[in-house]
Design a protein around this motif. Structure first.
Motif: not given
Length: 138
Positions: A62-63, A65-69, A109-116
């Motif tokens: 999941v992490l 997948a979110a990181q790679c959009s 949800k992770l994408k909305l946080l704009h995690v670097d």
């Protein structure tokens, strides 16, 4: 993948079944490669490394997948799950769609946080190294 997790495979805008399966495999492989490159993980016994990865592969997936959009399209996911090749029961389709919805919600949800990338690495390390703590009985 680098230690910071900044390298990411970019999915194509129109992903077919084969591409979705290949991309998912790459996400899982990148999680293993990432883990092999973080401090202290290679020092663990192989059985412990494998155990940690088995316990946390879904969180790492999941992490990543979110990181790679990763783009999520339900029809190709259903096809990849074998709906067209071998029809699933209505219950299995509903369960699969529910899992897909939950996965999509977590990624969004992770994408909305704009995690670097550094924050993603920290989140992955937390997931990896706290797996035994949350899975032990209280």
């Amino acid at each position: 993948m680098s230690r910071s997790g900044s390298q990411c495979m970019q999915p194509s805008s129109m992903m077919g079944v084969e591409n979705i399966c290949e991309f998912a495999a790459r996400l899982l492989f990148s999680a293993v490669e990432w883990a092999r490159n973080i401090p202290f993980f290679p020092d663990l016994q192989i059985s412990d490394q494998v155990g940690l990865l088995r316990l946390t592969w879904s969180e790492l997936f999941v992490l990543n997948a979110a990181q790679c959009s990763i783009p999520l399209h339900v029809a190709p996911l259903l096809a990849a799950a074998g709906l067209h090749a071998s029809p699933m029961s209505a219950e299995r389709v509903v369960a699969f769609m529910d899992h897909t919805r939950i996965f999509q919600e977590q990624v969004e949800k992770l994408k909305l946080l704009h995690v670097d990338s550094a924050e993603y690495s920290c989140l992955k390390a937390i997931a990896l190294f706290t797996s035994g703590v949350r899975n032990e009985p209280s």
